[in-house]
Design a protein around this motif. Sequence first.
Motif, short mmCIF file in Angstrom:
data_model
loop_
_atom_site.label_atom_id
_atom_site.label_comp_id
_atom_site.label_asym_id
_atom_site.label_seq_id
_atom_site.Cartn_x
_atom_site.Cartn_y
_atom_site.Cartn_z
N HIS A 54 1.36 6.93 -15.99
CA HIS A 54 0.69 6.47 -17.20
C HIS A 54 1.59 5.53 -17.99
O HIS A 54 2.75 5.83 -18.27
N LYS A 55 1.03 4.38 -18.32
CA LYS A 55 1.71 3.39 -19.14
C LYS A 55 0.82 3.06 -20.34
O LYS A 55 -0.31 3.54 -20.43
N THR A 56 1.32 2.23 -21.23
CA THR A 56 0.54 1.87 -22.41
C THR A 56 -0.72 1.12 -22.00
O THR A 56 -0.66 0.01 -21.48
N GLY A 57 -1.88 1.75 -22.20
CA GLY A 57 -3.15 1.10 -21.93
C GLY A 57 -3.59 1.08 -20.49
O GLY A 57 -4.69 0.61 -20.19
N CYS A 58 -2.76 1.57 -19.57
CA CYS A 58 -3.16 1.52 -18.16
C CYS A 58 -2.58 2.70 -17.40
O CYS A 58 -1.69 3.40 -17.87
N VAL A 59 -3.12 2.89 -16.21
CA VAL A 59 -2.62 3.92 -15.30
C VAL A 59 -2.33 3.26 -13.96
O VAL A 59 -3.17 2.53 -13.42
N GLU A 60 -1.13 3.49 -13.45
CA GLU A 60 -0.74 2.97 -12.15
C GLU A 60 -0.96 4.07 -11.11
O GLU A 60 -0.33 5.12 -11.18
N VAL A 61 -1.86 3.82 -10.16
CA VAL A 61 -2.13 4.77 -9.09
C VAL A 61 -1.25 4.38 -7.90
O VAL A 61 -1.32 3.24 -7.41
N ASN A 62 -0.42 5.31 -7.44
CA ASN A 62 0.56 5.03 -6.39
C ASN A 62 0.32 5.87 -5.15
O ASN A 62 -0.04 7.04 -5.24
N SER A 63 0.56 5.28 -3.99
CA SER A 63 0.57 6.02 -2.73
C SER A 63 1.86 5.65 -2.00
O SER A 63 2.13 4.47 -1.76
N TYR A 64 2.66 6.67 -1.66
CA TYR A 64 4.03 6.44 -1.21
C TYR A 64 4.17 6.50 0.31
O TYR A 64 4.13 7.57 0.91
N THR A 65 4.32 5.35 0.92
CA THR A 65 4.67 5.22 2.33
C THR A 65 4.96 3.75 2.62
O THR A 65 4.32 2.86 2.04
N ARG A 66 5.90 3.50 3.53
CA ARG A 66 6.22 2.13 3.91
C ARG A 66 5.09 1.49 4.71
O ARG A 66 5.06 0.27 4.90
N HIS A 67 4.16 2.31 5.20
CA HIS A 67 3.15 1.81 6.13
C HIS A 67 1.98 1.09 5.46
O HIS A 67 1.10 0.59 6.17
N TRP A 68 1.97 1.02 4.13
CA TRP A 68 0.91 0.21 3.50
C TRP A 68 1.06 -1.26 3.86
O TRP A 68 0.08 -2.01 3.84
N VAL A 69 2.26 -1.71 4.19
CA VAL A 69 2.43 -3.11 4.59
C VAL A 69 1.74 -3.36 5.94
O VAL A 69 1.37 -4.49 6.24
N CYS A 70 1.58 -2.31 6.74
CA CYS A 70 0.84 -2.45 8.00
C CYS A 70 -0.65 -2.67 7.72
O CYS A 70 -1.32 -3.44 8.43
N MET A 71 -1.15 -1.99 6.71
CA MET A 71 -2.58 -2.07 6.39
C MET A 71 -2.92 -3.29 5.54
O MET A 71 -4.06 -3.73 5.51
N PHE A 72 -1.91 -3.85 4.87
CA PHE A 72 -2.13 -5.03 4.04
C PHE A 72 -1.11 -6.10 4.41
O PHE A 72 -0.11 -6.30 3.71
N PRO A 73 -1.34 -6.80 5.53
CA PRO A 73 -0.40 -7.83 5.98
C PRO A 73 -0.30 -9.01 5.02
O PRO A 73 0.53 -9.89 5.22
#
Length: 259
Positions: free
Chosen positions: A124-143
């Motif tokens: 949670h930040k001022t005015g927004c929420v950062e949704v995170n998913s932790y793994t190095r493999h997201w770069v595989c799914m989003f080249p």
Amino acid sequence: MEQHSPSIRAQAVALMRQGVPNRVVAEHLNIPRGTIGWWRSEDRRKRGEEYEQPTDCPQCTGRTFDAAAYAYLLGLYLGDGHIISKRKQHHLSVFCNATQTGLISAAAEAMRKVMPQPNVSQRHKTGCVEVNSYTRHWVCMFPQHGPGKKHARRITLEPWQQDIVDAHPWEFVRGLIHSDGCRITNWTTRLVSGERKRYEYPRYFFTNVSDDIRQLYTDTLDKLGVKWTQCTRNGNPYNISVAKKASVALMDTHVGPKY
């Protein structure tokens, strides 16, 4: 610190080498999980074994995944998402308006549906929420990931990504609108029987600095039969408008306002 006999440690290491999880070894021998984890790490170091985090990455494992959820997540990523990929820090982040709790939940759910194994959290930040998913493999799914801002580099879809967008175009459009778009109500006045009356009409806007991302959006709208126009504001052609009644009705059916 409690000391454990060499025989107990040897027994624990033998179990771990057989593939028994740390938790099970700890419960079986009545030893703290932290101690078991340390023994496992030391055993790997002595054997020169490099540890690799288990993954359920569809690109690396060939695992089938929720394509509709991916199309939506792709739209979110191209809009307000980014990937951190450093030596000790790897995660996908999507930024959401803090008041739009439905969007926050939808972003987290999409991440879990595409890759259930990584941890998903909210910051949670001022005015927004950062949704995170932790793994190095997201770069595989989003080249499309790379150094610098997305609008400063070429953004194109891989053939397998385009196939998913073609199969689930509304989910892709919804992700783009939920990230860099909005549904608003415009108004104007008209003379009706000599009396000026206020007339309101809904409209969808999508705003993105990247020419490539706007092109992906409008190409998908064309395939869906949605009429759109490009709007220039302050000399910048960054806005795509959908205002035709029939097209707005289609967008309302499949996208709707953020909430």
